[in-house]
Motif scaffolding. Structure first.
Motif, PDB file in Angstrom:
ATOM      1  N   ARG A   1       0.837  -1.209   0.000  1.00 55.23           N
ATOM      2  CA  ARG A   1       0.000   0.000   0.000  1.00 55.23           C
ATOM      3  C   ARG A   1       0.869   1.255   0.000  1.00 55.23           C
TER       4      ARG A   1
ATOM      5  N   SER B   1      -3.028   0.921  -8.944  1.00 52.86           N
ATOM      6  CA  SER B   1      -1.717   1.574  -8.800  1.00 52.86           C
ATOM      7  C   SER B   1      -0.755   1.099  -9.881  1.00 52.86           C
ATOM      8  N   LYS B   2       0.476   1.602  -9.818  1.00 53.63           N
ATOM      9  CA  LYS B   2       1.511   1.180 -10.785  1.00 53.63           C
ATOM     10  C   LYS B   2       2.147  -0.151 -10.401  1.00 53.63           C
TER      11      LYS B   2
ATOM     12  N   LYS C   1       6.826   9.034 -11.838  1.00 55.67           N
ATOM     13  CA  LYS C   1       6.756   8.412 -13.173  1.00 55.67           C
ATOM     14  C   LYS C   1       8.059   7.710 -13.503  1.00 55.67           C
TER      15      LYS C   1
ATOM     16  N   LYS D   1       2.264   7.005  -6.811  1.00 63.88           N
ATOM     17  CA  LYS D   1       1.122   7.656  -7.452  1.00 63.88           C
ATOM     18  C   LYS D   1       1.545   8.872  -8.284  1.00 63.88           C
ATOM     19  N   ASP D   2       2.360   9.723  -7.699  1.00 61.12           N
ATOM     20  CA  ASP D   2       2.752  10.942  -8.396  1.00 61.12           C
ATOM     21  C   ASP D   2       4.133  10.845  -9.018  1.00 61.12           C
TER      22      ASP D   2
ATOM     23  N   ALA E   1       2.405   1.666  -3.460  1.00 57.68           N
ATOM     24  CA  ALA E   1       1.381   2.141  -4.398  1.00 57.68           C
ATOM     25  C   ALA E   1       1.131   3.636  -4.195  1.00 57.68           C
ATOM     26  N   ALA E   2       1.028   4.055  -2.946  1.00 54.21           N
ATOM     27  CA  ALA E   2       0.739   5.466  -2.658  1.00 54.21           C
ATOM     28  C   ALA E   2       1.904   6.366  -3.071  1.00 54.21           C
ATOM     29  N   LYS E   3       3.129   5.935  -2.762  1.00 52.78           N
ATOM     30  CA  LYS E   3       4.308   6.765  -3.074  1.00 52.78           C
ATOM     31  C   LYS E   3       4.552   6.871  -4.585  1.00 52.78           C
TER      32      LYS E   3
END
Ligand code: PGA
Length: 268
Positions: A42, A76-77, A52, A49-50, A45-47
């Motif tokens: 989790r 998520s990625k 690339k 998010k922004d 996934a959260a980290k």
């Protein structure tokens, strides 16, 4: 120079390939992880998010957590993969898991032929080849592991071992879309030791050439060749910059999101 610019030059600096693979940074949790560990997915996934990163990101948790890991990574990625599969689709094989069953949990890939399975379960190239074929038949990407032992390394046998392991472990079903190779020197796994960047480049370029010989340039060029064995945040940039290295297979440093993110940072 960006680490992406020099990927397809061979050791003489000549372009080996025109089409670059998409890099993959995959975490192999091995026999680690309980429900509480899902928070690492989790966090990851959260980290991400922004961010690339110019690579795909995957976690391969133990089979007991695959379903919940998929839920934790949803939207998520972070992709989720398995760590092993059986050669058969189904049947009387107590305790084993087939590629189709993995696919059914929603995962997209499976590691086959990790040196710990080759050592602990006597898996041969032939077994690994059959497992990769089963993965392909189920619609999964097979992450096929190869790597020499310390004795073979010391005896200068690395390239010879790679030739025979690639020949023996790569099924006829392998394509650019369904196959990833992970080069993991057995002596570098969990030891804190790594080959030099020059050695890694030499082995990876050799593997690329073996893939071209087996599959032709069009199929072989976009296949990611991962390096694995004691990849950490502090050595990832230089290892990932080596010619024909297209990502990492990470054990210990994938268990904590913060460490794993430090490795993914090599592609940012
Ligand atoms: P390590 O393991 O990163 O802990 O060395 C790598 C692997 O076995 O995939």
């Amino acid at each position: 120079m960006s680490i992406f610019e020099d990927k397809f030059r061979d050791l003489k600096g000549e372009f080996l390939m025109a089409k670059s693979p998409r890099a993959l940074v995959a975490g192999n949790w091995k026999m680690n992880g309980k429900k509480a560990s899902l928070k690492e997915i989790r966090t990851l996934a959260a980290k991400l998010k922004d961010r690339k990163p110019k690579c795909n990101v995957m976690i391969c948790p133990p089979a007991t957590l695959l379903g919940e890991a998929k839920t934790a990574a949803k939207g998520s990625k972070v992709k989720i993969g398995g760590q092993d599969c059986h050669t058969a689709q189904s049947g009387a094989h107590t305790g084993d898991i087939s590629a189709e069953m993995l696919k059914n949990t929603g995962v997209t890939a499976v590691i086959v032929g990790h040196s710990e399975r080759r050592a602990d379960h006597g898996e041969t190239d032939k077994t690994v080849c059959a497992k990769a074929e089963a993965a392909h038949a189920a619609g999964l990407t097979a992450i096929i592991c190869v790597g020499e032992t310390l004795e073979q390394y010391k005896a200068n046998q690395t390239l010879k071992v790679m030739t025979s392991q690639i020949k023996g472990s790569l099924p006829a079903t392998a394509t650019a879309k369904n196959t990833v190779i992970a080069y993991e020197p057995v002596w570098a796994i969990g030891s804190g030791l790594t080959p030099t960047v020059k050695e890694v480049a030499k082995v990876h370029t050799h593997i690329r050439k073996r893939l071209v010989a087996a599959l032709g340039e069009d199929e072989a060029a976009p296949i990611a060749i991962l390096y694995g064995g004691s990849v950490k945040p502090n050595n990832a940039v230089e290892l990932m910059a080596a010619a024909n290295v297209n990502g990492a297979l990470v054990g210990g440093a994938s268990l904590k999101a913060v460490d794993f993110l430090g490795i993914i940072a090599a592609y940012e």
